[in-house]
Scaffold this active site. Structure first.
Site, PDB file in Angstrom:
ATOM      1  N   CYS A   1     -14.610  -2.275 -35.387  1.00  0.00           N
ATOM      2  CA  CYS A   1     -14.699  -1.657 -34.068  1.00  0.00           C
ATOM      3  C   CYS A   1     -16.170  -1.413 -33.742  1.00  0.00           C
ATOM      4  O   CYS A   1     -16.841  -0.643 -34.443  1.00  0.00           O
ATOM      5  CB  CYS A   1     -13.933  -0.326 -34.036  1.00  0.00           C
ATOM      6  SG  CYS A   1     -14.083   0.529 -32.463  1.00  0.00           S
TER       7      CYS A   1
ATOM      8  N   ARG B   1      -8.817 -13.451 -32.097  1.00  0.00           N
ATOM      9  CA  ARG B   1      -9.350 -12.630 -31.004  1.00  0.00           C
ATOM     10  C   ARG B   1      -9.971 -11.339 -31.541  1.00  0.00           C
ATOM     11  O   ARG B   1     -11.183 -11.192 -31.588  1.00  0.00           O
ATOM     12  CB  ARG B   1      -8.242 -12.338 -29.983  1.00  0.00           C
ATOM     13  CG  ARG B   1      -8.744 -11.827 -28.629  1.00  0.00           C
ATOM     14  CD  ARG B   1      -9.114 -10.357 -28.633  1.00  0.00           C
ATOM     15  NE  ARG B   1      -7.997  -9.503 -28.997  1.00  0.00           N
ATOM     16  CZ  ARG B   1      -8.103  -8.183 -29.193  1.00  0.00           C
ATOM     17  NH1 ARG B   1      -9.270  -7.578 -29.071  1.00  0.00           N
ATOM     18  NH2 ARG B   1      -7.056  -7.471 -29.540  1.00  0.00           N
ATOM     19  N   ASP B   2      -9.152 -10.435 -31.979  1.00  0.00           N
ATOM     20  CA  ASP B   2      -9.634  -9.137 -32.437  1.00  0.00           C
ATOM     21  C   ASP B   2     -10.536  -9.279 -33.662  1.00  0.00           C
ATOM     22  O   ASP B   2     -11.509  -8.541 -33.829  1.00  0.00           O
ATOM     23  CB  ASP B   2      -8.434  -8.235 -32.751  1.00  0.00           C
ATOM     24  CG  ASP B   2      -8.837  -6.799 -33.027  1.00  0.00           C
ATOM     25  OD1 ASP B   2      -9.904  -6.376 -32.546  1.00  0.00           O
ATOM     26  OD2 ASP B   2      -8.092  -6.094 -33.711  1.00  0.00           O
TER      27      ASP B   2
ATOM     28  N   ASN C   1      -9.459  -5.311 -39.788  1.00  0.00           N
ATOM     29  CA  ASN C   1      -8.016  -5.119 -39.751  1.00  0.00           C
ATOM     30  C   ASN C   1      -7.398  -5.345 -41.130  1.00  0.00           C
ATOM     31  O   ASN C   1      -8.019  -5.910 -42.032  1.00  0.00           O
ATOM     32  CB  ASN C   1      -7.397  -6.125 -38.783  1.00  0.00           C
ATOM     33  CG  ASN C   1      -7.818  -5.911 -37.351  1.00  0.00           C
ATOM     34  OD1 ASN C   1      -7.263  -5.071 -36.662  1.00  0.00           O
ATOM     35  ND2 ASN C   1      -8.795  -6.681 -36.890  1.00  0.00           N
TER      36      ASN C   1
ATOM     37  N   HIS D   1      -0.638  -1.432 -35.996  1.00  0.00           N
ATOM     38  CA  HIS D   1      -1.919  -2.143 -36.059  1.00  0.00           C
ATOM     39  C   HIS D   1      -2.904  -1.249 -36.814  1.00  0.00           C
ATOM     40  O   HIS D   1      -3.460  -0.316 -36.248  1.00  0.00           O
ATOM     41  CB  HIS D   1      -2.394  -2.405 -34.628  1.00  0.00           C
ATOM     42  CG  HIS D   1      -3.666  -3.187 -34.526  1.00  0.00           C
ATOM     43  ND1 HIS D   1      -3.747  -4.376 -33.832  1.00  0.00           N
ATOM     44  CD2 HIS D   1      -4.921  -2.956 -34.989  1.00  0.00           C
ATOM     45  CE1 HIS D   1      -4.994  -4.838 -33.892  1.00  0.00           C
ATOM     46  NE2 HIS D   1      -5.728  -3.990 -34.582  1.00  0.00           N
TER      47      HIS D   1
ATOM     48  N   HIS E   1      -6.289  -0.548 -39.359  1.00  0.00           N
ATOM     49  CA  HIS E   1      -7.560  -0.963 -39.949  1.00  0.00           C
ATOM     50  C   HIS E   1      -7.674  -0.310 -41.326  1.00  0.00           C
ATOM     51  O   HIS E   1      -7.066   0.724 -41.582  1.00  0.00           O
ATOM     52  CB  HIS E   1      -8.722  -0.556 -39.049  1.00  0.00           C
ATOM     53  CG  HIS E   1      -8.834  -1.385 -37.808  1.00  0.00           C
ATOM     54  ND1 HIS E   1      -9.962  -2.113 -37.489  1.00  0.00           N
ATOM     55  CD2 HIS E   1      -7.958  -1.623 -36.805  1.00  0.00           C
ATOM     56  CE1 HIS E   1      -9.768  -2.752 -36.349  1.00  0.00           C
ATOM     57  NE2 HIS E   1      -8.562  -2.466 -35.913  1.00  0.00           N
TER      58      HIS E   1
END
Length: 334
Positions: free
Chosen positions: A260, A35-36, A269, A227, A229
């Site tokens: 992003c 997803r991300d 990530n 979470h 990056h």
């Protein structure tokens, strides 16, 4: 050996033991790549490729795989096949397949796919909230409360994300007190867990420590996830700073996919392969087969036609056939 050397070695040993004693013996990995990770890719990934990627990640032993998003296709075309992904995805026993939902409309669509967990995602800064959600932080929280209330009523688990927890591309540094307040509100909505996201990767070990000290006034370590990056190459050092506070869940993305769209220069990530190798070195049990995980990373990277962002995958390639051998190397177990 001199007295000074003996004292120094004892001091180093004491500091190390004190630091590592707070790290949980087991860490849960929450995979966000499908997803991300994929949502920012310009090349559309077909449904069958997404499903195969999710299956490969599950086969490696990961039990939480964020698999789709039900945001408007107008804004995120890559996630426009969320319904097809979730309806055709074979569910492996014991594996959780959460999805991201922005509002009640997205939630209603997700419910048609028999999901068991949804994620909501308020921003930690006004500037990012306006850009990402087209509303203020307060307005965003009100929208997500509607989703959370309905999900709790329907018996679904709700996970909360907070973005830009240490820095925002529009508002600059973010004060930890504001993040703690949003985190507390998410728990009041019924979230079982809140993931703290350094969306643009500007955090350092110091800023993470300050954040943790504040957020842990409203939450227990087992209620939080991290979470990170890796924009500035700080993801693993930031993670270690957080793990020392007893955090037991970490978000990561296969092959380091992600980024992003609203933060110029923000890279992907933390790569799941790198995370597993890192945890091997700490003696933390992940129950993940790193060889199979690297195969999953190469699978999606090859489809996208670009090299993996995982440093571990680049370094090891297919030279190892047994993940125990990699674990031994990572821990320098001689």
């Amino acid at each position: 050996m001199t007295v000074a050397k003996t004292i120094n070695r004892k001091l180093v040993k004491t500091i190390t033991q004190r630091s590592l004693s707070t790290i949980a013996p087991q860490v849960r990995i929450y995979e966000v790549g499908p997803r991300d990770g994929l949502q920012n890719e310009s090349k559309f990934v077909p449904t069958d490729i997404k499903i195969e990627l999710i299956n490969k990640i599950a086969a490696a032993g990961i039990k939480d795989i964020e698999s789709a998003s039900f945001v408007s296709p107008k804004w995120v075309k890559q996630m426009s096949d969320g319904v097809d992904v979730m309806k055709n995805l074979p569910r492996a026993p014991g594996v959780n397949y959460p999805v991201l939902v922005p509002n009640l409309k997205g939630y209603d669509t997700a419910r048609q796919c028999n999901v068991e967990e949804v994620a909501i995602f308020p921003a930690g800064s006004e500037g990012f909230s306006q850009k990402n959600l087209n509303c203020s932080v307060e307005e965003g929280l009100k929208r997500f409360k509607l989703v959370a209330d309905q999900a709790v009523k329907d018996g679904l688990r709700v996970r909360g994300y907070v973005s830009c927890v240490v820095g925002c591309p529009y508002d600059g540094p973010i004060h930890p007190k504001g993040i703690a307040k949003i985190t507390e509100q998410l728990f009041e909505m019924g979230c079982y867990e809140v993931s703290l996201g350094d969306t643009i990767g500007v955090g350092t070990a110091g800023s993470v420590q300050r954040l943790m000290r504040e957020v842990l006034t409203v939450a227990k370590p087992e209620q939080l996830a991290l979470h990170f990056h890796d924009t500035y190459g700080q993801a693993l050092s930031n993670l270690l700073a957080g793990l020392e506070y007893g955090i037991k869940t970490v978000d990561s993305s296969i092959s380091g996919l992600g980024g992003c769209p609203y933060a110029r220069g923000a890279s992907g990530n933390l790569a799941t392969e790198d995370l597993v190798y890192f945890l091997y070195g700490l003696g933390v049990n992940t129950h993940i087969d790193l060889v199979k995980l690297m195969e999953a990373g190469r699978y999606i990277s090859n489809y996208l036609g670009k090299p993996t962002e995982s440093k571990v995958n680049r370094a090891l390639g297919d030279r190892f056939k047994n993940h125990n051998d990699i674990a031994k190397m990572a821990s320098c177990d001689v």
